[in-house]
Scaffold this motif. Sequence first.
Motif, mmCIF file in Angstrom:
data_model
loop_
_atom_site.group_PDB
_atom_site.id
_atom_site.type_symbol
_atom_site.label_atom_id
_atom_site.label_comp_id
_atom_site.label_asym_id
_atom_site.label_seq_id
_atom_site.Cartn_x
_atom_site.Cartn_y
_atom_site.Cartn_z
ATOM 1 N N SER A 1 -1.878 -31.997 -0.962
ATOM 2 C CA SER A 1 -2.421 -31.545 0.314
ATOM 3 C C SER A 1 -1.323 -30.961 1.192
ATOM 4 O O SER A 1 -1.508 -29.923 1.850
ATOM 5 N N ASP A 2 -0.157 -31.606 1.171
ATOM 6 C CA ASP A 2 0.963 -31.104 1.965
ATOM 7 C C ASP A 2 1.434 -29.748 1.445
ATOM 8 O O ASP A 2 1.781 -28.852 2.230
ATOM 9 N N ILE A 3 1.479 -29.595 0.124
ATOM 10 C CA ILE A 3 1.874 -28.309 -0.458
ATOM 11 C C ILE A 3 0.846 -27.240 -0.110
ATOM 12 O O ILE A 3 1.198 -26.102 0.244
ATOM 13 N N ALA A 4 -0.429 -27.593 -0.176
ATOM 14 C CA ALA A 4 -1.485 -26.632 0.149
ATOM 15 C C ALA A 4 -1.399 -26.184 1.599
ATOM 16 O O ALA A 4 -1.669 -25.013 1.919
ATOM 17 N N ASP A 5 -1.020 -27.093 2.489
ATOM 18 C CA ASP A 5 -0.863 -26.720 3.895
ATOM 19 C C ASP A 5 0.229 -25.669 4.058
ATOM 20 O O ASP A 5 0.094 -24.733 4.860
ATOM 21 N N VAL A 6 1.321 -25.840 3.301
ATOM 22 C CA VAL A 6 2.406 -24.859 3.358
ATOM 23 C C VAL A 6 1.925 -23.501 2.851
ATOM 24 O O VAL A 6 2.332 -22.451 3.362
ATOM 25 N N SER B 1 1.833 -19.297 7.186
ATOM 26 C CA SER B 1 2.866 -18.264 7.187
ATOM 27 C C SER B 1 3.863 -18.522 8.307
ATOM 28 O O SER B 1 3.483 -18.787 9.448
ATOM 29 N N GLN B 2 5.135 -18.450 7.984
ATOM 30 C CA GLN B 2 6.189 -18.696 8.951
ATOM 31 C C GLN B 2 6.874 -17.391 9.331
ATOM 32 O O GLN B 2 7.004 -16.476 8.517
ATOM 33 N N ARG C 1 11.670 -22.058 -2.245
ATOM 34 C CA ARG C 1 12.135 -23.446 -2.249
ATOM 35 C C ARG C 1 12.388 -23.939 -0.827
ATOM 36 O O ARG C 1 12.105 -25.093 -0.505
ATOM 37 N N ARG C 2 12.910 -23.046 0.038
ATOM 38 C CA ARG C 2 13.176 -23.457 1.416
ATOM 39 C C ARG C 2 11.877 -23.728 2.173
ATOM 40 O O ARG C 2 11.828 -24.604 3.039
ATOM 41 N N LEU C 3 10.825 -23.003 1.838
ATOM 42 C CA LEU C 3 9.526 -23.270 2.449
ATOM 43 C C LEU C 3 9.008 -24.666 2.099
ATOM 44 O O LEU C 3 8.282 -25.292 2.876
ATOM 45 N N HIS D 1 -0.632 -15.670 2.173
ATOM 46 C CA HIS D 1 -0.743 -16.774 1.205
ATOM 47 C C HIS D 1 0.527 -16.816 0.353
ATOM 48 O O HIS D 1 0.885 -15.831 -0.295
ATOM 49 N N TYR D 2 1.192 -17.976 0.354
ATOM 50 C CA TYR D 2 2.409 -18.119 -0.448
ATOM 51 C C TYR D 2 2.114 -18.424 -1.918
ATOM 52 O O TYR D 2 3.042 -18.602 -2.712
#
Length: 720
Positions: A48-53, A57-58, A115-117, A67-68
């Motif tokens: 869920s945390d990965i999906a939020d990322v 978009s930053q 990876r930094r995201l 979408h990443y």
Amino acid sequence: MTWSNQEWWPNLLRLDILDDNAADLDPYGDDFDYAEEFQKLDLDEVKSDIADVMTDSQDWWPADYGHYGPLFIRMAWHSAGTYRTIDGRAGASGALQRLPPESSWPDNVNLDKARRLLQPVKQKYGRKLSWGDLIVLAGNVALESMGFETYGFAGGRVDEYKSNEAIEWGPETEWETTSPERFEDEEVGNLKDPLANTVMGLIYVNPEGPYGEPDLDGSAKNIREEFSRMAMDDEETVALIAGGHTFGKVHGADDETEVGPDPESAPIEQQGLGWDHDFEKAGMITSGIEGPWNATPTMWDTGYVDNLLDYEWEPHKGPGGAWQWRPADEDDRENIEKAPDAQDFDESEQPMMLTTDVALKHDEDFRAVLENFQENPDEFQAAFARAWYKLLHRDMGPKERFLGPEVPEGEFVWQDPVPDADYETVGEDEIEELEAAILDADIERSQLVKTAWASASTYRDSDKRGGANGARIRLEPQKNWEVNEPERLADVLDTYEEIQAEFNESRDDDVRVSLADLIVLGGNVAVEQAAADAGYDVDVPFAPGRTDASAEQTDADSFDPLEPKADGFRNYLGDGDYNDLYDTLEERLVDKAELLNLSVTELTVLVGGLRALGATYDDTDRGVFTDDPGTLTNDFFVNLLDMDYEWEPVDEDDEVFEGFDRDTGEKVWEATRFDLIFGSNARLRAHADVYAAEDGEEKLVEDFVEAWSKVMQADRFDLD
């Protein structure tokens, strides 16, 4: 700048690749159990945390299409896709992508951003979630977030904290180059071992085509060669390429934009990020090729397959100055369904193809797979799911190492399964009975040692393949490897099978012994007897519990790369036709020691001990510097370092040598480079000095037993 010894003496034998096997480089320490920590995770919460990322978009880095997901798929693929069956090295385990050279490969441009995201996710879960697992899991979550049903996920990848210097990436000294030395006979599609990628700094092949030209025949040949070195067949190869290229786009908006240095060359203030450029001004610059593959780059569908097959494609130079392909017909270029611009949804982009894509359509066998996928979308989905799972997990070894609630039921043959024991394993009394039966059998001591070594030393710590468990030495292809002396091996195995049958049939309880256990036990008995003959009472540790795999549980073709072309431990020179990038026999010896997870000390004592035991290929006297072979003495080191002897090469390749008495001129010994390197190389000689001393023999016996046991039990993950 201070030069290293390797820079002063480029031909110096690289022993430092064994040092990591003797050192604790993990900042969590010796007692850290990652498997235990991983099991504490709530995997649903992590996903869920990965999906939020994924859709958050930053400002500091743009997300294509908001979408990443495509970026994370590429990150996971490029992490796992370095794996090669030749030596089992690279792959997702260890998270080597975050360390040089992979961190700064041209093919990994901007994956530092991916990876930094994910850094906040890693920080949240700390030691419970390795970077290796997080990178792979992010790829799975990305696929699922865009409508694809993955086959499963397994954790268990332990991070490395130092670059793996044992991985040979190729002879080139510049990125994105391909030298003729990379190929046998300078022929495209015939890579030298242990390589899998065809271009320095690229994961697989040049997307523009061999040597940067849109050559469809050569591209298809390179694709098949490369993917076969990951043990992928044609269907898996097409499924992976088609499935991966269903998502996202490639970036080469401008060939004039200046891109900054890679992460390892970037200035300190960039804090590990590289390839800096003004993306708002010129668009993203990554591969130098520009465009999406289909109209729906964040959705699972057959758009890629349909576009590739339904249109004819022609090569042209894109805006980034690289070869790429567009619909050949102008009307098709106008009418093909466009994708939204990655940053400005009011604009649109025309789909494109890479040379490697069109090569799939051009190749008859690859095209047949594509056409089947187009006609049967469900088969496409299933094939990509299986191939993606294999890609991400191929380097993890047997299924018992797979962790987490999403590990699928059943096993794949590429996991080298062994059956569960449906009986009780032998105890101390039964072991003594079996040891007596082995000693009473008509098997020479050296053959007991060689059979156990041949079975166990197939283990590779790189991908956890091989080893004694399963007794695959009695199956194709291992039973017919020349280094295993097939006729003699067959005799030993026949005797073991007789002992096994007699023991198992005599039991009126549920206790049974496997052939795999007998093979190791036989080697242990031989070592104990050899030590006793030298005056030392030792017990070689033995842990029963191995079982015997069947031929159906063995992918014979994928075991071919495990066959030694030369073996310094058994003094086997092979036929000299190695077709690899190692220059000397001693380099091959060190490489094998690294795969066995041995230190310099363990390498030294194992070679010296095996020579004393007479455990050489074809029972040759080469390296057996003793008048009492079969006894575990330090004679190998004593006589090797004895200045009463001088050595001369006897062949033009300087691989075989004769040792002469300086006073009489009499030939006394014969040796190979595998032997003489322990007197020639300063560091190995320093170790040999220890064992050659008058008080060194007892230490040799102790160290040999410990190193021998390490190899015999290297694949016993059930004992962890």
